[in-house]
Structures are given as structure tokens and as C-alpha cells.
Design an enzyme around this catalytic site. Structure first.
Site, PDB file in Angstrom:
ATOM      1  CD  GLU A   1      -3.347  -0.886   1.720  1.00 42.04           C
ATOM      2  OE1 GLU A   1      -3.559   0.207   2.258  1.00 42.04           O
ATOM      3  OE2 GLU A   1      -4.170  -1.801   1.706  1.00 42.04           O
TER       4      GLU A   1
ATOM      5  CG  HIS B   1      -3.832   3.684   1.645  1.00 35.83           C
ATOM      6  ND1 HIS B   1      -3.897   2.924   2.780  1.00 35.83           N
ATOM      7  CD2 HIS B   1      -3.590   4.957   2.055  1.00 35.83           C
ATOM      8  CE1 HIS B   1      -3.710   3.698   3.838  1.00 35.83           C
ATOM      9  NE2 HIS B   1      -3.521   4.936   3.424  1.00 35.83           N
TER      10      HIS B   1
ATOM     11  CE  LYS C   1      -5.701   7.178   5.975  1.00 34.38           C
ATOM     12  NZ  LYS C   1      -4.333   7.262   6.459  1.00 34.38           N
TER      13      LYS C   1
END
Ligand code: S3P
Length: 502
Positions: free
Chosen positions: A94, A151, A178
Site C-alpha cells: 500500500e 489505499h 479510513k
């Protein structure tokens, strides 16, 4: 926007910050490769408004050496003086700086959590379920919160994928969910904000953080309060992702938006009797000479002083403003006017103006403390520490609660203790002088020696951080809030005279 339409999701409490409520929290990454770099970044960050510090452990060259990692964590936590710490191991899958087996990933995090020095870890959502569950378990054992992250550095996935990922994180046990995505066009940025608004309104949703990366996505980093992203990542010096902007800059923008969006004005109108109070941040600066060493009143002449208890004209002049009618009962006590607010908001100067204009006696709590202890406040902090100072402050506040008809100028921290508020309210009306961090900084920047709490980190950023930390207590204590930016001390005093019918 109508606030009442927004359902309240869950809040994630870390130390004394509440993620998912009020202003989005500012998280600043530390990206040093060695101990010196990491500690010097931490020092700079302490002068910033960061609510949360992210230690990007994958940048640390000795990250896989558990002893080195634990020793570094001890020093780092020391530097951060209690600001919450998020630890992140971003692997190369990531876009991070380290390749790790899953076992090492779990081991490093577990060792770090066992020190008791970190408050939250970032776990990549795409890790196997066993990895996530192992970390959730040891996080729970160590009282550490878990943020799940996803991500995509090449694109912004479709809406369903984003929604399902955020909800999946919640269902998998995250305290915070997130996603950070790369926009390919402005519509991708809009889609991220749209999904943010939809998902945060889902019942029982945990706080979410959504980021549209790169310069194209910058808008997504500043509009968290509007659409529901609870944390924004910002830089102090080096950034750790494309599009991160300076922490002080983002803080200024978000505070400005916050003031206009809701809280300050709503509270102000509710609590004060103003109809048309103006918040004018860019115009005239306060002409408050609060920095001078001389805190004494500049008019000590008692001779012409009109004693408040002389019933020389209408009853309205008395300070009993509890009485809706404006009339005053003959034998009721005259209220004290209690001025509170952060350091440098003009409490002492406005008190002096009230003395000059209305002949009211002034009690400065800080002066009373200095007189009682026979030394300056900075010396009291130095010799005995803050806790001792607070005890003396409480005792002096108790003494003041017996006064009547005086102006009380509090220390910036007086109303932080609920007991002090009780004393002050016993016979007083509490007026909060509100100001922006920028105007406070402009006024106090040369007074570090006199203000022990600001001495070490005198900066706009630190002031903003401390103000935000105290904001709820100030507002809770206040009967009236007066936004002072753009007003002179004369004007502030006039407003008080008008509201309190002095
Ligand atoms: C303090 C503010 C100071 C003084 C002490 C602590 C605070 O008063 O009481 O340094 O905690 O904010 P001023 O607000 O008058 O500077």
C-alpha cells in the site's frame, strides 16, 4: 445545512480528544528514518495544532528491531507530552516503505502496543482476517484503538466499493474506518465526498476518514466537518502522502469554516442578548495592551469612585441581571462580572476599562495568587508545578465567590476546574471573551516568560491546539460569549455594559 438532519454516529475517544465530533481532528505524520530525525520532527509538531500524531514506523530504518523500536517509542512519547499517538506500518503493498511478512507485521505492532505508549494502530484492511483479528485482540488487551485503512494510489473505485469497504471495516471491528484514493478527475473527488456524507449518516457508523489524494483532492482535506470525514492528515515540514497541506494552514481554514458553519454563532446567540453581533476577523486588531508586565489598573484614583452600593440612580444600574424584568430586588446581592477566556483574550484590559467607565472594583485572580504566594506565577510553576498553582487558584476563586458587584478577571485556566465554575457562578455572571488563535498569538507572542504554559512552545499552532482542547469547558462555563476579533477593548467593555445593564 440543517444540523438536525445529521444522525450522530459513534465517537472514538482517544485520551482527551473525541474523534467524530466537532471540528475534524488534525493528524500530523512523523516520517523520520532515525531517532534524531524522528525526535526533531516531534519537537516541531509540538508547535503545531496537531490533535493526533501518526508515527509512520515503516520510515524508521530500525523498525524491525524490537528493542530499538521500544526505546524510540519511550523517547517519542516523552516529546509528545501526552498528545495521542497513532502508529502506522505501511507496507509496500500500500505504497509504504517496508516489506513485511504477516507474522512480522503482527509481532511489531504487538510489541509496540505492549509498551503502553501508543493509543491507536493503523491496520491495512486488505490484510488477511486472521492478521486483523490477532491485532484487534492484542489491541483490546492493551487498550489501544484500531483504525482500518484502505489505499488506492492509482484510481478512485466505484461508489459501491467505497461504501462496502467502509461498512466492512466497521463490521470487522474497526474503531475508525479510513479510505484514501487517487482521483483521476474532479468528479472522483466529488464522489468521495458524497460517499462520506452517505456513510456517516448510517446508524452506528464508526467515525470515518476519507481522503481524495493529490492536489486535485485538496478540497476533501478541508471539508471534513461538512461531509463527515473525522480526521484530516496534514504536514509539518515533510508530508507523507500526495496533497497533504500545512497543518497551520488547514487549521486556520477549518476554524474559519467551523465558526461560520455552526457552533460559535449558535452558542453566542443562545447565550448572549446580542441580536446582531459581528464576527470580523480580518479588520481592526484589538487594541489590548495585555502584554505589558504592568497588570495594575491605570486609574487607581479612589476619590471620585462611585460605590456600587450607592443607590444613586435607577435600580437598573444594579448588576442583578437574573431578573428578567430588569428590576432589582432591594436586598439581593449585586452580581460579579466574571471575565474568562484564553490567555491574551483581553480579560485584564477589559476589566480595567470597566473600572474606568463604571468605577467597578476589579479582582485579578492571577494577582491574588501572586500576592498570596509572594512570587510571580512563572516562579510558582517553576518551583511547585501546575497542580499546586491550580490549588491556590481554586482557593482564591473561593474567596472571590464572597464578593459582590466587582469585576473578576480570571486566569486563562480558571474555569477548567468545575469547582471553580461553581464558585464563580455563586454570585457572578460568566462572560467568555472569545478570540481566534491568530489574534491571541499576535497578542501574547512576546510574553513567554510571564506565561509558563506557552513558554516552551510559543507558536500559533500550539495556542490553537490548547484553545481547542479547552473550548468545550470555556463554553460550558459561559453565560455569555463575546467574540472579540475585530473589536477594541473599549467596544468589548461597552458591550458588557450594555448586556449587563451596568
Ligand atoms: C493560565 C493563564 C494565565 C495564568 C497561568 C495559567 C492558563 O492567566 O493564570 O499562567 O492556564 O491559561 P492569563 O490568561 O491572564 O494569562
Amino acid at each position: 445545512m440543517n444540523d438536525s438532519k445529521i444522525k450522530k454516529g459513534k465517537i472514538c475517544q482517544i485520551k482527551d480528544i473525541q474523534i467524530g465530533e466537532g471540528l475534524p481532528k488534525i493528524c500530523v505524520p512523523i516520517t523520520g528514518a532515525n531517532v534524531n530525525q524522528i525526535l526533531s520532527q516531534a519537537l516541531k509538531i509540538m508547535r503545531s495544532p496537531a490533535d493526533l500524531i501518526e508515527w509512520r514506523a515503516d520510515y524508521f530504518r530500525k523498525c524491525t528491531n524490537i528493542n530499538a523500536l521500544k526505546s524510540l517509542l519511550g523517547k517519542l512519547a516523552d516529546r509528545l507530552e501526552g498528545r495521542p499517538l497513532l502508529m502506522t506500518l505501511r507496507t509496500s503493498e500500500e505504497n509504504g516503505y517496508i516489506s513485511l511478512s504477516d507474522d512480522d507485521y503482527v509481532e511489531i505492532y504487538t510489541a509496540a502496543m505492549s509498551t503502553g505508549l501508543i493509543d491507536m494502530i493503523d491496520v491495512q484492511y486488505m490484510k488477511r482476517k486472521e492478521v486483523r483479528d490477532a491485532l484487534l485482540k492484542s489491541a483490546a488487551e492493551n487498550d489501544v484503538k484500531v483504525l482500518f485503512s484502505y489505499h488506492d494510489f492509482s484510481k478512485t473505485p466505484d461508489d459501491d466499493f467505497m461504501t462496502e469497504t467502509l461498512l466492512g471495516m466497521r463490521d470487522a471491528g474497526a474503531d475508525i474506518a479510513k479510505i484514501a484514493l487517487m482521483p483521476q478527475n474532479p468528479n472522483d473527488v466529488l464522489r468521495v465526498m458524497n460517499i462520506t456524507d452517505k456513510v456517516r449518516n448510517i446508524a452506528d457508523m464508526v467515525p470515518i476518514i476519507t481522503i481524495s489524494m493529490s492536489s486535485m483532492g485538496i478540497i476533501s482535506r478541508i471539508c471534513g466537518e461538512t461531509f463527515g470525514s473525522a480526521v484530516t492528515f496534514a504536514a509539518v515540514g515533510d508530508s507523507s502522502a500526495p496533497g497533504q497541506i500545512d497543518a497551520d494552514e488547514i487549521d486556520k481554514i477549518m476554524i474559519q469554516m467551523h465558526r461560520n458553519l455552526n457552533a460559535s454563532q449558535a452558542v453566542m446567540c443562545e447565550k448572549s442578548e446580542f441580536d446582531e453581533t459581528v464576527i470580523d476577523t480580518d479588520a481592526r486588531k484589538l487594541d489590548i495592551d495585555d502584554d505589558s508586565e504592568n497588570r495594575k489598573l491605570d486609574n487607581d484614583d479612589d476619590s471620585g469612585r462611585r460605590k456600587l452600593d450607592i443607590d444613586d440612580d435607577s435600580e437598573k444600574r444594579k448588576l442583578n441581571i437574573d431578573d428578567d424584568s430588569g428590576n432589582c430586588k432591594q436586598n439581593s446581592k449585586r452580581k460579579n462580572i466574571v471575565l474568562t477566556g484564553f490567555m491574551g483574550t483581553g480579560k485584564s484590559t477589559v476589566a480595567r476599562k470597566l473600572h474606568k467607565k463604571k468605577n467597578l472594583d476589579v479582582k485579578e485572580i492571577d494577582d491574588m495568587i501572586e500576592e498570596f504566594e509572594g512570587m510571580k506565577i512563572s516562579k510558582i510553576f517553576e518551583l511547585h508545578g501546575e497542580e499546586y498553582f491550580r490549588q491556590v487558584e481554586t482557593r482564591q476563586t473561593e474567596i472571590i465567590s464572597e464578593s459582590e458587584g466587582v469585576v473578576v478577571s480570571c486566569g486563562g485556566g480558571t474555569v477548567l476546574r468545575p469547582q471553580n465554575v461553581k464558585y464563580l457562578k455563586k454570585n457572578g455572571i460568566i462572560i467568555l471573551l472569545d478570540a481566534s488563535p491568530d489574534s491571541v498569538y499576535a497578542r501574547v507572542k512576546n510574553s513567554g516568560d510571564r506565561r509558563p504554559l506557552l513558554k516552551k512552545h510559543m507558536s500559533r499552532g500550539f495556542i490553537s491546539w490548547l484553545m481547542k482542547k479547552r473550548d468545550a469547558a470555556y463554553r460550558e462555563a459561559a453565560d455569555i460569549v463575546i467574540p472579540t476579533d475585530g473589536l477594541s477593548s473599549e467596544q468589548v467593555a461597552e458591550r458588557i455594559i450594555e448586556i449587563c445593564k451596568l
